[in-house]
Design an enzyme around this catalytic site. Sequence first.
Site, mmCIF file in Angstrom:
data_model
loop_
_atom_site.group_PDB
_atom_site.id
_atom_site.type_symbol
_atom_site.label_atom_id
_atom_site.label_comp_id
_atom_site.label_asym_id
_atom_site.label_seq_id
_atom_site.Cartn_x
_atom_site.Cartn_y
_atom_site.Cartn_z
ATOM 1 N N LEU A 41 -6.096 -12.918 -28.523
ATOM 2 C CA LEU A 41 -7.064 -13.631 -29.353
ATOM 3 C C LEU A 41 -8.375 -13.766 -28.569
ATOM 4 O O LEU A 41 -8.440 -13.423 -27.401
ATOM 5 C CB LEU A 41 -6.491 -14.997 -29.732
ATOM 6 N N GLY A 184 -31.952 0.599 -23.697
ATOM 7 C CA GLY A 184 -32.108 -0.720 -24.311
ATOM 8 C C GLY A 184 -32.239 -1.813 -23.262
ATOM 9 O O GLY A 184 -31.317 -2.044 -22.479
ATOM 10 N N GLU A 207 -36.461 1.913 -22.597
ATOM 11 C CA GLU A 207 -36.631 0.996 -23.745
ATOM 12 C C GLU A 207 -37.749 1.549 -24.626
ATOM 13 O O GLU A 207 -38.779 1.974 -24.120
ATOM 14 C CB GLU A 207 -36.985 -0.405 -23.208
ATOM 15 N N HIS A 449 -32.807 -36.943 -8.500
ATOM 16 C CA HIS A 449 -33.531 -36.248 -7.438
ATOM 17 C C HIS A 449 -32.604 -36.009 -6.255
ATOM 18 O O HIS A 449 -31.881 -36.920 -5.862
ATOM 19 C CB HIS A 449 -34.726 -37.093 -6.982
HETATM 20 P P1 NAI Z 1 -30.271 -6.432 -27.956
HETATM 21 O O1 NAI Z 1 -30.687 -6.550 -29.371
HETATM 22 O O2 NAI Z 1 -30.236 -7.629 -27.093
HETATM 23 O O3 NAI Z 1 -31.228 -5.381 -27.215
HETATM 24 C C1 NAI Z 1 -31.362 -4.060 -27.665
HETATM 25 C C2 NAI Z 1 -32.573 -3.440 -27.001
HETATM 26 O O4 NAI Z 1 -32.540 -2.051 -27.268
HETATM 27 C C3 NAI Z 1 -33.894 -3.980 -27.546
HETATM 28 O O5 NAI Z 1 -34.758 -4.236 -26.473
HETATM 29 C C4 NAI Z 1 -34.396 -2.825 -28.418
HETATM 30 O O6 NAI Z 1 -35.804 -2.775 -28.508
HETATM 31 C C5 NAI Z 1 -33.827 -1.625 -27.667
HETATM 32 N N1 NAI Z 1 -33.657 -0.411 -28.462
HETATM 33 C C6 NAI Z 1 -33.220 -0.322 -29.742
HETATM 34 N N2 NAI Z 1 -33.155 0.989 -30.109
HETATM 35 C C7 NAI Z 1 -33.533 1.718 -29.024
HETATM 36 C C8 NAI Z 1 -33.662 3.125 -28.769
HETATM 37 N N3 NAI Z 1 -33.375 4.020 -29.712
HETATM 38 N N4 NAI Z 1 -34.085 3.518 -27.549
HETATM 39 C C9 NAI Z 1 -34.374 2.593 -26.575
HETATM 40 N N5 NAI Z 1 -34.273 1.257 -26.769
HETATM 41 C C10 NAI Z 1 -33.851 0.835 -27.965
HETATM 42 O O7 NAI Z 1 -28.849 -5.692 -28.017
HETATM 43 P P2 NAI Z 1 -27.701 -5.521 -26.916
HETATM 44 O O8 NAI Z 1 -28.225 -5.665 -25.552
HETATM 45 O O9 NAI Z 1 -26.994 -4.277 -27.305
HETATM 46 O O10 NAI Z 1 -26.749 -6.745 -27.225
HETATM 47 C C11 NAI Z 1 -26.200 -6.912 -28.531
HETATM 48 C C12 NAI Z 1 -26.091 -8.355 -28.862
HETATM 49 O O11 NAI Z 1 -24.981 -8.938 -28.196
HETATM 50 C C13 NAI Z 1 -27.277 -9.208 -28.421
HETATM 51 O O12 NAI Z 1 -28.342 -9.135 -29.344
HETATM 52 C C14 NAI Z 1 -26.682 -10.569 -28.362
HETATM 53 O O13 NAI Z 1 -26.661 -11.100 -29.653
HETATM 54 C C15 NAI Z 1 -25.259 -10.293 -27.898
HETATM 55 N N6 NAI Z 1 -25.158 -10.509 -26.447
HETATM 56 C C16 NAI Z 1 -25.410 -11.767 -25.963
HETATM 57 C C17 NAI Z 1 -25.355 -12.021 -24.616
HETATM 58 C C18 NAI Z 1 -25.652 -13.400 -24.129
HETATM 59 O O14 NAI Z 1 -25.667 -14.329 -24.931
HETATM 60 N N7 NAI Z 1 -25.886 -13.598 -22.833
HETATM 61 C C19 NAI Z 1 -25.008 -10.988 -23.645
HETATM 62 C C20 NAI Z 1 -24.752 -9.702 -24.263
HETATM 63 C C21 NAI Z 1 -24.816 -9.503 -25.617
#
Ligand code: NAI
Length: 471
Positions: A41, A184, A207, A449
């Site tokens: 899970l 990305g 990116e 502090h």
């Molecule tokens: P993301 O949406 O954070 O980042 C994707 C990046 O890829 C963006 O900067 C975008 O401009 C770029 N991109 C898109 N198409 C592209 C291309 N064809 N060529 C080059 N760059 C491109 O997505 P990511 O990193 O895959 O994570 C997915 C989701 O998972 C996140 O949006 C988040 O919601 C979640 N996540 C959260 C984390 C946290 O809370 N610490 C850690 C990891 C994931």
Amino acid sequence: MADQFDLVVIGGGPGGYTAAIRAAQLGLKVACVEKRANKALGGTCLNVGCIPSKALLDSSEMYEQALHKFAKHGVQVSGVALDLGTMLKRKDKVVSDLTGGIAGLFKKYGVTPHYGAGKLLKGNSVEVTAADGTKTVLQAKNVLLATGSEPTELPFLKFDGSRIVSSTEALNFDPVPKHLIVVGAGYIGLELGSVWKRLGAKVTVVEFLPNILPICDREVATEVHKLLVKQGLEFHLETRVTGAKVAGDSVTLLAQSKDGKDVSFTGDRVLVAVGRRPFTGGLGLDDAGVKYDPKSGRIDTDAHFRTNVPGVYAIGDLIAGPMLAHKASEEGVVFAEALAGMKPHVNYDAIPSVIYIWPEVASVGLTEEQLKEKGTEYRVGKFRFLATGRAKAMDEQDGFVKVLADAKTDRVLGVHILGPRASDLIAECVTIMEYKGSAEDIARCTHAHPTLSEAVGEAARMAWAGKPINS
Ligand code: NAI
Ligand code: FAD
């Protein structure tokens, strides 16, 4: 005769398991269906997301500290070496302990787990197909869809599970890649890029936008970019990926730079991290008549998580909003309580987000760019960690706290932190925003502090009174 339940949840991730437990606590008869082959899970978050990535981030940070930071504190260590096998095993143990814990909670609160793929049938029953093909039908007064998301695949850069991979495989590289190419510069690209850089890989991030971390406050993202370059990550912005060629153990990523020139990057692994998509494969949405947006894949819901089919609800990564574990679990709790007759709600304006690189990035509320776009008049209070005693003592002085407050009312509209333990510091700001508090409210709270939280107090003081005390 099919088993009868008040609620059948499809998907045992943070959204689904939390909803199931809360509903059972409130006296409903609940089943939760999970299709993961090992019957674990916890969903993406516990199995291949938040938890294993944070385990590796914490371990790799220790390695980094032993190599580069201990000596400055007067701690001499010699023979520091990476034992990747132990690091990966520890990560797997963290995951199995936590997923097992959820199975224990199901037992404790009386949630019935059903292991297999769930499919919504007309009339709100759920068909569960177990790994051996056996089918069971669960009869439900209500069905909650919580099947989460999957990595987005680029059509010209298909995952092959070995050289061109998603985050799932990038949690298990062994040996450490010599050269990891990341597509990305978002959450996953920077978190897992940081892990493998610390463990010895060369890391190149490609990116297509002009900035890294497009969801962040621009000032924060610009400083993160500089700090990561200092840590040795290489960035190619405004670079459009067009394909890849795999030859034996090596992979060449093909791309176009912003001036239209063909460029290429050769390494041994490519991690594609360009976002995630709702996962609805095999869920039976079309047959059951549940509406979703064909482009994004997100299921349409109203403010009470209701789909267009009476008695069928959806939460988490499947629906609109940030794809974050705490957003999914908050929705799970609120959904279950509402089903049991309570009147809770999710405050989408106060959902924090954290990027667990070092220093950490944490924020809640609106960015400066969003406030400008809305035409809101605001004041900015900014305080650098450099000026706090605790950061100096820790030798962790990079970054700042930025508080954005309404110019007329002083109400806090957003807080953005880049700095040590920003993930913990943001909690105070979430609480203030939840209670619609002001920058003055934060400034007048006594901050112990010497703690890093003093930087939050000082930034708030600056937003409210125009000047901090210690800078
Ligand atoms: P993301 O949406 O954070 O980042 C994707 C990046 O890829 C963006 O900067 C975008 O401009 C770029 N991109 C898109 N198409 C592209 C291309 N064809 N060529 C080059 N760059 C491109 O997505 P990511 O990193 O895959 O994570 C997915 C989701 O998972 C996140 O949006 C988040 O919601 C979640 N996540 C959260 C984390 C946290 O809370 N610490 C850690 C990891 C994931
Ligand atoms: P999921 O966690 O995806 O769970 C859905 C479950 O449904 C899965 O277990 C799946 O097997 C099951 N399922 C799917 N279809 C069926 C079916 N037909 N029948 C039965 N079961 C089914 N978020 C954070 O907030 N903090 C982080 O630090 C963080 N780090 C992340 C790191 C990585 C590498 C990744 C990939 C994601 C990370 N996330 C993080 C995002 C977080 O994992 C998701 O937002 C969260 O898991 C969504 O929860 P959910 O319950 O909606 O779906």
